[in-house]
Design a protein around this motif. Structure first.
Motif, short mmCIF file in Angstrom:
data_model
loop_
_atom_site.label_atom_id
_atom_site.label_comp_id
_atom_site.label_asym_id
_atom_site.label_seq_id
_atom_site.Cartn_x
_atom_site.Cartn_y
_atom_site.Cartn_z
N GLU A 41 -51.99 -65.04 17.71
CA GLU A 41 -51.19 -65.42 16.63
C GLU A 41 -50.51 -64.06 15.99
OE1 GLU A 41 -48.41 -66.79 14.60
OE2 GLU A 41 -49.76 -68.19 15.75
N ASP A 43 -48.32 -64.30 13.49
CA ASP A 43 -48.14 -64.53 12.13
C ASP A 43 -49.39 -64.20 11.32
OD1 ASP A 43 -48.32 -66.61 9.55
OD2 ASP A 43 -46.43 -65.85 9.62
N GLN A 45 -50.41 -64.39 8.41
CA GLN A 45 -50.88 -65.68 7.49
C GLN A 45 -51.88 -66.42 8.10
OE1 GLN A 45 -47.58 -66.97 5.07
NE2 GLN A 45 -48.98 -66.91 3.43
N ARG A 46 -51.20 -67.28 9.58
CA ARG A 46 -51.84 -68.10 10.13
C ARG A 46 -53.17 -67.58 10.96
NH1 ARG A 46 -46.74 -70.77 10.47
NH2 ARG A 46 -45.84 -68.91 11.68
N GLY A 142 -47.18 -75.36 10.10
CA GLY A 142 -46.42 -74.19 9.59
C GLY A 142 -46.54 -74.17 8.03
N ASP A 175 -37.69 -63.73 6.52
CA ASP A 175 -38.80 -63.33 7.47
C ASP A 175 -39.46 -64.88 7.57
OD1 ASP A 175 -40.51 -61.64 8.87
OD2 ASP A 175 -41.90 -61.90 7.36
N GLU A 176 -39.76 -65.50 6.73
CA GLU A 176 -40.67 -66.46 6.67
C GLU A 176 -39.95 -67.56 7.42
OE1 GLU A 176 -41.05 -67.39 2.63
OE2 GLU A 176 -43.32 -66.79 2.40
N ARG A 179 -40.40 -66.53 11.46
CA ARG A 179 -41.56 -66.89 11.71
C ARG A 179 -41.95 -68.53 11.98
NH1 ARG A 179 -43.58 -63.17 8.04
NH2 ARG A 179 -44.47 -64.78 6.82
N THR A 180 -41.32 -69.30 10.99
CA THR A 180 -41.67 -70.56 11.17
C THR A 180 -40.83 -71.08 12.36
OG1 THR A 180 -41.77 -71.03 8.87
CG2 THR A 180 -41.30 -72.89 9.91
N TRP A 183 -42.59 -70.38 15.52
CA TRP A 183 -43.72 -71.34 15.68
C TRP A 183 -43.29 -72.60 16.31
CZ3 TRP A 183 -48.93 -70.88 14.63
CH2 TRP A 183 -49.72 -72.15 14.43
#
Length: 399
Positions: A41, A43, A45-46, A142, A175-176, A179-180, A183
């Motif tokens: 992964e 990301d 956070q994930r 997400g 940026d978020e 990334r989402t 995903w």
């Protein structure tokens, strides 16, 4: 945190020890898979969520190790199962999104696996497994806010928007958002299922066709030409069907979006009320839902995207997929499967070619059946053996 236990009064029957060993294997397999997902992964956070889940599973495994050692058993080093190794490789090759739907479904199905085991319930393992299912489901969407709630780090917030709401309304950074989108745009577990089933269709149909021609006493050349014709005809039929299906779905989605855009233009207040009611149905307080709906309706493009997702259930970025690529993939998968039974007849004829065709097809059927065990929860032997048996019966009838 689970409770440690070395109570000598705990029963140590053969059935209990077998159950503890099975639980230990499951926990260590889950830990290995979560660690593989964390490594694949991008990301952070994930990836952190997956690492925490892996650590929790290893804590659970430690509980069962203590049980077994307390019963006088020696715990052997763990080797991940075939399913875990396969899912880990798929995650590395195609991305975490490719395997996450299958993993999430399996975790949800197993969320109550400890509910009827008093020792696990008393140690808190049952409640934690249910929490893991919720965390994984939220991570798959997400929605990191929902992840935090599932982990007990936050309380549900009535003003929090659903994950389907536009990123701009949720106040996400660029940026978020990027990334989402990555995903959700990746391949999914449904692609894996479709690939297996598509190749299986070609394999079974052409094998049965070849057996039918062989049963009529045809020679090897005739059988080969029949098989090639079956491959081309079947692949073209599958491709055309997939093309029409995706094209019709895309045109239907575009038509519905056009009507929605017209309604936003002509009756914006009615659409705003609809959107507010949708958010209220999702559990958001009326005042907050009306405020959010009003904010979204200020931009017509954002309003159209949101209503398309929330009211119509359509992803504007996909619109049912690309009909040309869907047709090409369907053609290739069917042709790949259909080629296997006729390969031996390209190099010879007679009984040896027939035996080679049966053996090669049986091996491919078993492999495809084993692949389905990734998402049906069955063992490799059961899924593979069932596939060979059913296809063999169909070929015998055709012959």
């Amino acid at each position: 945190m689970t409770k440690n236990s070395s109570d000598s009064s705990v029963p140590t029957s053969a059935a209990d020890r077998a159950r503890w060993r099975a639980n230990l294997r499951d926990e260590l397999d889950s830990a290995a898979l979560y660690e593989a997902l964390a490594g694949a992964e991008a990301d952070p956070q994930r990836a952190g969520v997956f690492r925490e889940l892996a650590q929790a599973e290893r804590t659970h495994a430690g509980f069962w190790v203590q049980r077994l050692q307390g019963a006088g058993e020696t715990v052997a080093p763990h080797t991940p199962s075939w399913r875990v190794m396969t899912m880990s490789r798929l995650a590395r090759w195609f991305g975490v999104g490719f395997v996450l739907p299958t993993l999430t479904a399996a975790e949800y199905a197993d969320r109550n696996k400890y509910a009827d085991q008093p020792d696990a319930v008393a140690a808190g393992l049952s409640a934690e497994e249910q929490q893991h299912a919720s965390v994984l489901h939220a991570a798959g969407r997400g929605d990191m806010h929902a992840v935090a709630i599932a982990r007990g780090e936050r309380q549900p917030d009535a003003a929090h928007l659903p994950s389907a709401a536009p990123a701009s309304a949720r106040g996400m950074t660029g940026d978020e958002i990027a990334r989402t989108e990555r995903w959700h745009r990746g391949a999914s577990g449904n692609d894996l299922r479709a690939a297996v089933l598509g190749a299986n269709d070609g394999l079974v149909s052409n094998f049965c066709l070849a057996m039918g021609v062989a049963g009529a006493g045809a020679d090897g050349k005739t059988l080969l030409m029949t098989g090639v014709a079956g491959l081309v005809a079947g692949a073209c039929s599958m491709a055309l069907g997939e093309w029409l299906s995706v094209l019709n779905a895309r045109e239907s989605a575009q038509s519905q979006m056009a009507k929605e855009a017209e309604e936003i233009e002509n009756t914006p207040h009615a659409e705003q009320r609809e959107l507010a009611l949708i958010y209220q149905a999702k559990g958001i307080a009326r005042r907050d839902a009306e405020r959010v709906a009003a904010q979204i309706m200020q931009n017509k493009d954002t309003a159209l995207e949101t209503l398309t997702r929330e009211e119509l259930g359509i992803d504007p970025a996909e619109l049912g997929g690309n009909p040309v690529s869907a047709a090409a993939i369907s053609f290739g998968l069917f042709a790949t499967g259909a080629l296997i039974p006729i390969l031996p007849f390209m190099f010879g004829s007679g009984p040896w070619a027939m035996a080679a065709s049966v053996g090669l097809t049986a091996a491919a059927l078993f492999g495809m059946g084993a692949a389905t065990s990734l998402f049906n929860g069955r063992t490799v032997m059961y899924s593979g053996g069932r596939q060979v048996l059913v296809a063999g019966l169909a070929a015998a009838v055709t012959w």
